[in-house]
Design a protein around this motif. Structure first.
Motif, PDB file in Angstrom:
ATOM      1  N   GLU A   1       0.839  -1.206   0.000  1.00 39.81           N
ATOM      2  CA  GLU A   1       0.000   0.000   0.000  1.00 39.81           C
ATOM      3  C   GLU A   1       0.869   1.249   0.000  1.00 39.81           C
ATOM      4  O   GLU A   1       0.665   2.163  -0.800  1.00 39.81           O
ATOM      5  CB  GLU A   1      -0.933   0.019   1.214  1.00 39.81           C
ATOM      6  N   ASP A   2       1.835   1.285   0.916  1.00 35.08           N
ATOM      7  CA  ASP A   2       2.714   2.454   1.010  1.00 35.08           C
ATOM      8  C   ASP A   2       3.486   2.675  -0.292  1.00 35.08           C
ATOM      9  O   ASP A   2       3.578   3.804  -0.789  1.00 35.08           O
ATOM     10  CB  ASP A   2       3.704   2.298   2.162  1.00 35.08           C
ATOM     11  N   ALA A   3       4.052   1.603  -0.830  1.00 35.13           N
ATOM     12  CA  ALA A   3       4.850   1.717  -2.055  1.00 35.13           C
ATOM     13  C   ALA A   3       4.001   2.212  -3.224  1.00 35.13           C
ATOM     14  O   ALA A   3       4.452   3.047  -4.020  1.00 35.13           O
ATOM     15  CB  ALA A   3       5.488   0.371  -2.394  1.00 35.13           C
ATOM     16  N   HIS A   4       2.775   1.717  -3.314  1.00 31.16           N
ATOM     17  CA  HIS A   4       1.930   2.136  -4.433  1.00 31.16           C
ATOM     18  C   HIS A   4       1.362   3.541  -4.237  1.00 31.16           C
ATOM     19  O   HIS A   4       1.171   4.269  -5.220  1.00 31.16           O
ATOM     20  CB  HIS A   4       0.843   1.088  -4.710  1.00 31.16           C
ATOM     21  N   GLU A   5       1.120   3.947  -3.012  1.00 35.41           N
ATOM     22  CA  GLU A   5       0.719   5.344  -2.776  1.00 35.41           C
ATOM     23  C   GLU A   5       1.840   6.274  -3.243  1.00 35.41           C
ATOM     24  O   GLU A   5       1.582   7.275  -3.921  1.00 35.41           O
ATOM     25  CB  GLU A   5       0.429   5.577  -1.291  1.00 35.41           C
ATOM     26  N   ASP A   6       3.071   5.941  -2.875  1.00 37.40           N
ATOM     27  CA  ASP A   6       4.221   6.750  -3.281  1.00 37.40           C
ATOM     28  C   ASP A   6       4.391   6.753  -4.800  1.00 37.40           C
ATOM     29  O   ASP A   6       4.662   7.789  -5.401  1.00 37.40           O
ATOM     30  CB  ASP A   6       5.507   6.244  -2.613  1.00 37.40           C
ATOM     31  N   ALA A   7       4.252   5.570  -5.407  1.00 36.41           N
ATOM     32  CA  ALA A   7       4.440   5.460  -6.856  1.00 36.41           C
ATOM     33  C   ALA A   7       3.368   6.249  -7.612  1.00 36.41           C
ATOM     34  O   ALA A   7       3.684   6.958  -8.579  1.00 36.41           O
ATOM     35  CB  ALA A   7       4.431   3.999  -7.285  1.00 36.41           C
ATOM     36  N   VAL A   8       2.119   6.141  -7.181  1.00 31.24           N
ATOM     37  CA  VAL A   8       1.048   6.888  -7.841  1.00 31.24           C
ATOM     38  C   VAL A   8       1.345   8.381  -7.767  1.00 31.24           C
ATOM     39  O   VAL A   8       1.247   9.101  -8.765  1.00 31.24           O
ATOM     40  CB  VAL A   8      -0.336   6.557  -7.229  1.00 31.24           C
ATOM     41  N   ASP A   9       1.742   8.853  -6.595  1.00 31.59           N
ATOM     42  CA  ASP A   9       2.066  10.272  -6.429  1.00 31.59           C
ATOM     43  C   ASP A   9       3.231  10.681  -7.332  1.00 31.59           C
ATOM     44  O   ASP A   9       3.150  11.689  -8.044  1.00 31.59           O
ATOM     45  CB  ASP A   9       2.405  10.552  -4.959  1.00 31.59           C
ATOM     46  N   LEU A  10       4.302   9.908  -7.328  1.00 32.48           N
ATOM     47  CA  LEU A  10       5.487  10.209  -8.134  1.00 32.48           C
ATOM     48  C   LEU A  10       5.137  10.270  -9.616  1.00 32.48           C
ATOM     49  O   LEU A  10       5.478  11.235 -10.310  1.00 32.48           O
ATOM     50  CB  LEU A  10       6.558   9.136  -7.887  1.00 32.48           C
ATOM     51  N   PHE A  11       4.436   9.257 -10.107  1.00 33.49           N
ATOM     52  CA  PHE A  11       4.110   9.186 -11.527  1.00 33.49           C
ATOM     53  C   PHE A  11       3.127  10.284 -11.941  1.00 33.49           C
ATOM     54  O   PHE A  11       3.267  10.857 -13.023  1.00 33.49           O
ATOM     55  CB  PHE A  11       3.560   7.800 -11.883  1.00 33.49           C
ATOM     56  N   LYS A  12       2.167  10.583 -11.089  1.00 34.02           N
ATOM     57  CA  LYS A  12       1.218  11.659 -11.414  1.00 34.02           C
ATOM     58  C   LYS A  12       1.930  13.006 -11.504  1.00 34.02           C
ATOM     59  O   LYS A  12       1.654  13.801 -12.409  1.00 34.02           O
ATOM     60  CB  LYS A  12       0.108  11.738 -10.364  1.00 34.02           C
ATOM     61  N   ARG A  13       2.809  13.267 -10.553  1.00 33.73           N
ATOM     62  CA  ARG A  13       3.524  14.548 -10.571  1.00 33.73           C
ATOM     63  C   ARG A  13       4.390  14.668 -11.816  1.00 33.73           C
ATOM     64  O   ARG A  13       4.423  15.713 -12.461  1.00 33.73           O
ATOM     65  CB  ARG A  13       4.364  14.734  -9.305  1.00 33.73           C
ATOM     66  N   TYR A  14       5.086  13.579 -12.181  1.00 32.22           N
ATOM     67  CA  TYR A  14       5.928  13.664 -13.377  1.00 32.22           C
ATOM     68  C   TYR A  14       5.065  13.748 -14.637  1.00 32.22           C
ATOM     69  O   TYR A  14       5.370  14.503 -15.554  1.00 32.22           O
ATOM     70  CB  TYR A  14       6.916  12.497 -13.479  1.00 32.22           C
ATOM     71  N   ALA A  15       3.982  12.981 -14.678  1.00 34.33           N
ATOM     72  CA  ALA A  15       3.109  12.988 -15.854  1.00 34.33           C
ATOM     73  C   ALA A  15       2.507  14.366 -16.102  1.00 34.33           C
ATOM     74  O   ALA A  15       2.305  14.762 -17.251  1.00 34.33           O
ATOM     75  CB  ALA A  15       1.991  11.956 -15.687  1.00 34.33           C
TER      76      ALA A  15
ATOM     77  N   ALA B   1       4.956   7.960 -18.057  1.00 34.18           N
ATOM     78  CA  ALA B   1       4.453   8.086 -16.684  1.00 34.18           C
ATOM     79  C   ALA B   1       2.927   8.175 -16.696  1.00 34.18           C
ATOM     80  O   ALA B   1       2.245   7.497 -15.913  1.00 34.18           O
ATOM     81  CB  ALA B   1       5.059   9.307 -15.999  1.00 34.18           C
ATOM     82  N   ALA B   2       2.373   8.982 -17.589  1.00 33.28           N
ATOM     83  CA  ALA B   2       0.913   9.139 -17.678  1.00 33.28           C
ATOM     84  C   ALA B   2       0.248   7.820 -18.056  1.00 33.28           C
ATOM     85  O   ALA B   2      -0.804   7.468 -17.508  1.00 33.28           O
ATOM     86  CB  ALA B   2       0.569  10.221 -18.691  1.00 33.28           C
ATOM     87  N   LYS B   3       0.867   7.080 -18.952  1.00 28.87           N
ATOM     88  CA  LYS B   3       0.327   5.791 -19.384  1.00 28.87           C
ATOM     89  C   LYS B   3       0.370   4.763 -18.260  1.00 28.87           C
ATOM     90  O   LYS B   3      -0.475   3.869 -18.189  1.00 28.87           O
ATOM     91  CB  LYS B   3       1.133   5.295 -20.600  1.00 28.87           C
ATOM     92  N   THR B   4       1.324   4.899 -17.362  1.00 30.76           N
ATOM     93  CA  THR B   4       1.535   3.924 -16.286  1.00 30.76           C
ATOM     94  C   THR B   4       0.672   4.195 -15.056  1.00 30.76           C
ATOM     95  O   THR B   4       0.382   3.278 -14.282  1.00 30.76           O
ATOM     96  CB  THR B   4       3.041   3.903 -15.898  1.00 30.76           C
ATOM     97  N   VAL B   5       0.230   5.418 -14.862  1.00 25.74           N
ATOM     98  CA  VAL B   5      -0.550   5.789 -13.674  1.00 25.74           C
ATOM     99  C   VAL B   5      -1.764   4.884 -13.442  1.00 25.74           C
ATOM    100  O   VAL B   5      -1.964   4.406 -12.317  1.00 25.74           O
ATOM    101  CB  VAL B   5      -0.962   7.278 -13.696  1.00 25.74           C
ATOM    102  N   PRO B   6      -2.601   4.611 -14.447  1.00 26.58           N
ATOM    103  CA  PRO B   6      -3.781   3.764 -14.175  1.00 26.58           C
ATOM    104  C   PRO B   6      -3.428   2.378 -13.626  1.00 26.58           C
ATOM    105  O   PRO B   6      -4.120   1.879 -12.734  1.00 26.58           O
ATOM    106  CB  PRO B   6      -4.477   3.670 -15.540  1.00 26.58           C
ATOM    107  N   ALA B   7      -2.369   1.780 -14.117  1.00 31.04           N
ATOM    108  CA  ALA B   7      -1.952   0.463 -13.602  1.00 31.04           C
ATOM    109  C   ALA B   7      -1.514   0.576 -12.147  1.00 31.04           C
ATOM    110  O   ALA B   7      -1.843  -0.286 -11.323  1.00 31.04           O
ATOM    111  CB  ALA B   7      -0.830  -0.113 -14.457  1.00 31.04           C
ATOM    112  N   LEU B   8      -0.796   1.636 -11.818  1.00 34.90           N
ATOM    113  CA  LEU B   8      -0.352   1.824 -10.435  1.00 34.90           C
ATOM    114  C   LEU B   8      -1.537   2.093  -9.510  1.00 34.90           C
ATOM    115  O   LEU B   8      -1.567   1.602  -8.377  1.00 34.90           O
ATOM    116  CB  LEU B   8       0.662   2.965 -10.351  1.00 34.90           C
ATOM    117  N   GLU B   9      -2.506   2.849  -9.989  1.00 30.72           N
ATOM    118  CA  GLU B   9      -3.714   3.087  -9.193  1.00 30.72           C
ATOM    119  C   GLU B   9      -4.470   1.771  -8.972  1.00 30.72           C
ATOM    120  O   GLU B   9      -4.996   1.526  -7.881  1.00 30.72           O
ATOM    121  CB  GLU B   9      -4.616   4.108  -9.876  1.00 30.72           C
ATOM    122  N   HIS B  10      -4.494   0.930  -9.993  1.00 30.62           N
ATOM    123  CA  HIS B  10      -5.131  -0.389  -9.864  1.00 30.62           C
ATOM    124  C   HIS B  10      -4.376  -1.245  -8.847  1.00 30.62           C
ATOM    125  O   HIS B  10      -4.989  -1.918  -8.013  1.00 30.62           O
ATOM    126  CB  HIS B  10      -5.200  -1.082 -11.227  1.00 30.62           C
ATOM    127  N   HIS B  11      -3.060  -1.205  -8.885  1.00 29.53           N
ATOM    128  CA  HIS B  11      -2.247  -1.942  -7.906  1.00 29.53           C
ATOM    129  C   HIS B  11      -2.549  -1.457  -6.487  1.00 29.53           C
ATOM    130  O   HIS B  11      -2.648  -2.263  -5.561  1.00 29.53           O
ATOM    131  CB  HIS B  11      -0.755  -1.759  -8.178  1.00 29.53           C
TER     132      HIS B  11
END
Length: 176
Positions: free
Chosen positions: A130-144, A156-166
């Protein structure tokens, strides 16, 4: 006086670059909504993938059935994002270096997981995910939204939905 100004400027440039990287790793940039620099994004994204893959390999050995199913998907999906990022770096479209290992905090979490089994393992692994994916979603959204490399920004934008699903999967994993 000019020599003193020049000397101070030489010391301030590396300090500013370090401060930007330190701000990303400490979460200050996230709190302020500042996009990561390309090098920081690549480093953080690649460290995240390494942690996800390696901790999920442990989960395949130590987790319950639901944890193992989640872990299999994390390994497959994060190996895919690792390959995609590597392809961007190898193409020369992105001038940065991927991390070759986990951060100190990730290593500490991983080492803790290695010593656990049963329900204790499942709980800590699930919390880590949970923690890792919260961080990843935030990181990817900010870069996207505001990254400075168009190819990496699109990825990054293309990857965000998969990370949100994770993240949703990790949240749903609790109690299974």
């Amino acid at each position: 006086m000019k020599k003193l100004s020049a000397a101070l400027a030489m010391f301030m440039i590396p300090a500013a670059a370090f401060a930007q990287s330190a701000a990303e790793t400490t979460g200050i940039n996230s709190t302020l909504g500042i996009p990561p620099k390309t090098g920081d994004f690549v480093k953080e994204a690649s460290m995240s993938d390494i942690f996800e893959i390696e901790s999920s390999k442990l989960a395949l050995q130590n987790g319950n059935a639901a944890t193992k199913a989640f872990a299999r998907q994390m390994i497959d999906d994060h190996q895919k994002t690792t390959s995609e990022l590597k392809a961007l770096l190898d193409s020369g479209k992105v001038q940065a270096k991927a991390a070759t290992g986990m951060s100190d905090a990730q290593k500490a979490s991983f080492d803790k997981l290695k010593d656990l089994s049963g329900k204790d393992f499942d709980e800590v692994y699930q919390d880590d995910q949970e923690d890792a994916h919260e961080d990843a979603v935030d990181l990817f959204k900010r870069y996207a939204s505001e990254g400075d490399n168009p190819d990496l920004k699109a990825w990054a934008a293309k990857t965000v939905p998969a990370l949100e699903h994770h993240l949703k999967m990790a949240e749903d994993l609790e109690g299974k």
